[in-house]
Design a protein around this motif. Sequence first.
Motif, PDB file in Angstrom:
ATOM      1  N   SER A   1      48.841  34.865  41.594  1.00  0.00           N
ATOM      2  CA  SER A   1      47.494  34.399  41.263  1.00  0.00           C
ATOM      3  C   SER A   1      47.537  33.070  40.526  1.00  0.00           C
ATOM      4  O   SER A   1      46.743  32.164  40.794  1.00  0.00           O
TER       5      SER A   1
ATOM      6  N   VAL B   1      41.627  44.442  43.286  1.00  0.00           N
ATOM      7  CA  VAL B   1      42.983  43.962  43.014  1.00  0.00           C
ATOM      8  C   VAL B   1      43.041  43.443  41.580  1.00  0.00           C
ATOM      9  O   VAL B   1      42.152  42.712  41.146  1.00  0.00           O
TER      10      VAL B   1
ATOM     11  N   THR C   1      38.945  41.528  37.321  1.00  0.00           N
ATOM     12  CA  THR C   1      39.128  42.798  38.039  1.00  0.00           C
ATOM     13  C   THR C   1      37.814  43.537  38.248  1.00  0.00           C
ATOM     14  O   THR C   1      37.576  44.108  39.322  1.00  0.00           O
TER      15      THR C   1
ATOM     16  N   ASP D   1      39.965  48.370  47.888  1.00  0.00           N
ATOM     17  CA  ASP D   1      40.088  48.634  46.459  1.00  0.00           C
ATOM     18  C   ASP D   1      40.216  47.317  45.694  1.00  0.00           C
ATOM     19  O   ASP D   1      40.756  46.334  46.220  1.00  0.00           O
TER      20      ASP D   1
ATOM     21  N   VAL E   1      51.148  41.010  41.022  1.00  0.00           N
ATOM     22  CA  VAL E   1      50.230  40.061  41.648  1.00  0.00           C
ATOM     23  C   VAL E   1      49.959  38.840  40.768  1.00  0.00           C
ATOM     24  O   VAL E   1      49.641  37.764  41.256  1.00  0.00           O
TER      25      VAL E   1
ATOM     26  N   ASN F   1      37.088  40.313  44.059  1.00  0.00           N
ATOM     27  CA  ASN F   1      37.039  41.766  44.215  1.00  0.00           C
ATOM     28  C   ASN F   1      35.689  42.226  44.755  1.00  0.00           C
ATOM     29  O   ASN F   1      35.608  43.254  45.441  1.00  0.00           O
TER      30      ASN F   1
ATOM     31  N   ASP G   1      47.744  42.989  37.172  1.00  0.00           N
ATOM     32  CA  ASP G   1      48.830  43.661  37.889  1.00  0.00           C
ATOM     33  C   ASP G   1      50.070  42.767  37.845  1.00  0.00           C
ATOM     34  O   ASP G   1      50.040  41.626  38.322  1.00  0.00           O
TER      35      ASP G   1
ATOM     36  N   TRP H   1      44.146  40.935  39.910  1.00  0.00           N
ATOM     37  CA  TRP H   1      44.711  39.599  40.117  1.00  0.00           C
ATOM     38  C   TRP H   1      45.496  39.110  38.902  1.00  0.00           C
ATOM     39  O   TRP H   1      46.550  38.492  39.056  1.00  0.00           O
TER      40      TRP H   1
END
Length: 292
Positions: A158, A146, A129, A144, A154, A135, A151, A148
């Motif tokens: 991933s 993510v 992140t 912004d 998400v 990113n 979250d 990966w």
Amino acid sequence: MKQDNNTLRILPYVMVAPAVLILVAFYIYPIGYNMYLSFFSWNMRGPMKFIGLKNYKELFTSSDFAHTLMNTIGYMVMEVSMVLILGLLMALFLQKNTFINRFIQTISFTPNIISLVSVSLIWMWLMNTDKGLFNYILSLFGADPVGWLTDKNVALFSVVLVSVWKSLGFNVLIILSALGAIPPYLYEAAALDNASRRSVFFQITLKMISPTLFFLILMNIIGSFQAFETISVMTNGGPSNSTNTLIYSIYKQGFEYYRVGYASAMAVVLMLIVGLITILYFKVLNKRVHYR
């Protein structure tokens, strides 16, 4: 003469005996013993205690198991669909036998021979992140960062992305071999009839490679239920249990929480799910496969 006849009768059994012994020792016995353990409570240290169907009752009334099952099905649907669609598109693009296409085929197959643990570590850095390459690229466009792997909305995608990247090259090569086996006269006849590209693809190409696609879909479905290394290395089933799959949950229950009976019951259910999906798959799609 009689002794020779007896030898000829016994010889086939002697020839298949090693294969049968391996099958029994490494497949049938472990499956049977796993089913046996599912009726017990055991922590691998003390004595085993027979509890009947309590492990299965707990399993089917557990919200965690339901959530894990949905994660597994979601993983399977995303992984299989992405691998097959991208694999088919790449195979169609690389169909011509040129130096560049052969080079791309080699590069695309390379991830398949790399250790999945090493692959997962590389992708962990790419998806970091704060300092990850993905990113950083997004930041160049003002987007912004993510999460990966942090979250919960998400993270599962991933992990699927890593699996797709690793197995895509193998699927491409198998589809390419199927495309190369299509008789050229079918395309020549379609050209004489002024058939559209869409008709040629659906009526000739797709039908002629349908046995290969049938095989690949089944292998990818079974493989997706065995996803373990990427989840273990990259997410440990998190965040918030969003990437926890059945096979990883079996490992945690058995070797971290020492609930061997419960893990065995989960393994039995997983085996039944995979078997049921395989049977339904053959029943539904086998008639749609075009065999020459």
